[in-house]
Design a protein around this motif. Structure first.
Motif, PDB file in Angstrom:
ATOM      1  N   ASP A 272       0.853  -1.189   0.000  1.00  0.00           N
ATOM      2  CA  ASP A 272       0.000   0.000   0.000  1.00  0.00           C
ATOM      3  C   ASP A 272       0.887   1.237   0.000  1.00  0.00           C
ATOM      4  O   ASP A 272       1.245   1.762   1.052  1.00  0.00           O
ATOM      5  CB  ASP A 272      -0.916  -0.016   1.234  1.00  0.00           C
ATOM      6  N   ALA A 277      -0.534   1.790  -8.394  1.00  0.00           N
ATOM      7  CA  ALA A 277      -1.653   1.632  -9.331  1.00  0.00           C
ATOM      8  C   ALA A 277      -1.381   2.414 -10.614  1.00  0.00           C
ATOM      9  O   ALA A 277      -1.630   1.916 -11.730  1.00  0.00           O
ATOM     10  CB  ALA A 277      -2.958   2.101  -8.687  1.00  0.00           C
ATOM     11  N   GLN A 296     -10.174  -1.665  -5.463  1.00  0.00           N
ATOM     12  CA  GLN A 296      -8.995  -1.851  -4.614  1.00  0.00           C
ATOM     13  C   GLN A 296      -9.471  -1.960  -3.171  1.00  0.00           C
ATOM     14  O   GLN A 296     -10.256  -1.126  -2.707  1.00  0.00           O
ATOM     15  CB  GLN A 296      -8.029  -0.679  -4.776  1.00  0.00           C
ATOM     16  N   ASN A 304      -2.651  -4.533   0.192  1.00  0.00           N
ATOM     17  CA  ASN A 304      -4.049  -4.574  -0.249  1.00  0.00           C
ATOM     18  C   ASN A 304      -4.183  -5.448  -1.501  1.00  0.00           C
ATOM     19  O   ASN A 304      -3.208  -6.052  -1.968  1.00  0.00           O
ATOM     20  CB  ASN A 304      -4.602  -3.154  -0.480  1.00  0.00           C
ATOM     21  N   THR A 305      -5.399  -5.524  -2.041  1.00  0.00           N
ATOM     22  CA  THR A 305      -5.684  -6.332  -3.228  1.00  0.00           C
ATOM     23  C   THR A 305      -6.283  -5.441  -4.308  1.00  0.00           C
ATOM     24  O   THR A 305      -7.155  -4.621  -4.030  1.00  0.00           O
ATOM     25  CB  THR A 305      -6.692  -7.452  -2.879  1.00  0.00           C
ATOM     26  N   ILE A 306      -5.762  -5.594  -5.529  1.00  0.00           N
ATOM     27  CA  ILE A 306      -6.300  -4.849  -6.680  1.00  0.00           C
ATOM     28  C   ILE A 306      -6.991  -5.844  -7.604  1.00  0.00           C
ATOM     29  O   ILE A 306      -6.405  -6.873  -7.977  1.00  0.00           O
ATOM     30  CB  ILE A 306      -5.182  -4.119  -7.462  1.00  0.00           C
TER      31      ILE A 306
END
Length: 407
Positions: A272, A277, A296, A304-306
């Motif tokens: 993060d 991104a 996201q 985190n997860t995208i």
């Protein structure tokens, strides 16, 4: 002075000599009633695909300039045959290639943008009482190279000509007789719109409603060209695509679509930190890969997860970029799910009505359909769902907004 009307006929409409004669008879009726008619035609039937196959028998990696030279010949066949058909039934006509009417484009082979059109030759032929027939899908760059306009190029050619000529209407003839509230093959109760806004049509076009290409709609919106989507196989009135201020009653939802050509990418355990991104999506953009829905997750323990969706056809180009990104950031290996669908509800009435999202989500919940991702805009709500539920979802949403009662 008599009205100028621009008509565009797609490949299906001119797919056989018999269909070309039928198109000629339709054009003759307009000409005989005093309209000044400019016609744009696509290549016959599947001839563009056949030309692509020919090229592939020579090389798997043809130069884009030479592909444009090859593909432009398809429309040249159509315009000349249609002109012959009109002469045969007593209507004077003259055909032109994109280069002959000086449809100047940028030099982006296979996906060129129109910059200017010289109307002098068109006006000259119209003044002689002729029907003007222009090859769609093609132009010429400033160096004199033939260029093609990419997907939906003939629609774009027609709307551009209508804008330049100040035409009262641009009629787009296809194998469907207008714009429906949903695909009639999926929703039996789908209704045809008498009119729809540019904004709604733009969203529907980008979401896979293949009646019009988004570039032509955007051009129509920019130059306030009324687009009339009609069937080339009957005389029924079709759907008018117009500016929002010309429509009195805005529907909360005017159309429901399902887009089944998408894949969902998930990269878990991404650090993060600012710029990641931007870096990932910048890399995808540099390869002309369009990203649609993006979600996201909130960070947990600094990671985190995208998740996002792209067209399945772009996976080959995307995977090396995704794997390289995941490796460089010590993230999980990208997870790819090709069994998804993006169902969407579109309507300018969403701007002034509340509860549209709640009703859409409720209709999916009552059908036991899980929503995996959500994306919204001012006039659109999209949900990523499992592919096997797409048809049910479209029918249920269509039902929830009572679209079978609207037309």
């Amino acid at each position: 002075m008599a009205n100028i009307i621009v008509q565009k006929f797609g490949g299906t409409s001119v797919g056989t000599p018999e269909r070309i004669m039928n198109v000629a008879k339709r054009i003759k009726r307009y000409h005989d009633q005093g309209d000044r008619v400019v016609v744009v035609v696509s290549a016959m039937g599947h001839s563009t695909d056949e030309l692509i196959e020919l090229a592939e028998q020579i090389t798997k990696n043809p130069p884009k300039r030479e592909m444009d030279m090859l593909l432009s010949t398809g429309e040249q066949v159509s315009v000349s045959l249609l002109a012959m058909a009109l002469w045969e039934i007593g209507t004077p006509a003259q055909s032109f290639t994109g280069s002959q009417v000086k449809m100047i484009t940028d030099g982006n082979f296979s996906n060129a943008k129109i910059e200017t059109v010289d109307r002098s030759k068109i006006d000259g032929a119209l003044d002689q009482g002729k029907v003007v027939i222009v090859a769609g899908f093609q132009g010429i760059d400033k160096e004199g190279n033939i260029t093609t306009l990419g997907r939906g190029g003939s629609d774009t050619s027609a709307v551009a000509l209508a804008a330049v000529l100040g035409a009262k209407e641009c009629e787009i003839y296809t194998d469907v007789d207008g714009v429906y509230t949903a695909d009639p093959r999926v929703v039996k109760q789908a209704q045809k719109h008498t009119q729809i806004t540019y904004e709604e049509m733009l969203e529907l076009a980008s979401l896979g409603a293949g009646v019009l290409h988004s570039r032509s709609v955007e051009l129509g919106m920019n130059y306030d060209v009324v687009i009339h989507v009609r069937s080339s196989f009957n005389d029924n009135p079709g759907t008018l695509v117009v500016s929002e201020d010309k429509i009195m009653e805005k529907l909360k939802v005017s159309g429901v679509t399902a887009k089944n050509d998408q894949a969902r990418i998930t990269i878990a355990n991404v650090p993060d930190k600012p710029g990641l991104a931007a870096h990932l999506f910048g890399e995808l953009s540099s390869r002309d890969i369009m990203v649609d829905v993006i979600v996201q997750s909130s960070p947990y323990n600094g990671r985190n997860t995208i998740s996002f969706t792209i067209a399945k056809k772009d996976l080959g180009a995307a995977i090396p970029i995704l794997e390289s990104f995941a490796k460089s950031e010590s993230a999980e290996k990208p997870e790819i799910n090709e069994s998804i669908s993006i169902v969407s509800a579109v309507g300018v009435g969403m701007k002034s009505h509340v509860g549209v999202a709640a009703k859409m989500f409720q209709s999916l919940a009552e059908s036991g359909i899980n929503i995996e991702m959500i994306s919204t805009s001012e006039i659109k709500i999209s949900c990523v769902i499992p592919r096997e539920h797409a048809e049910t979802a479209v029918n249920r949403i269509h039902e929830a907004f009572q679209l079978s009662k609207n037309s």
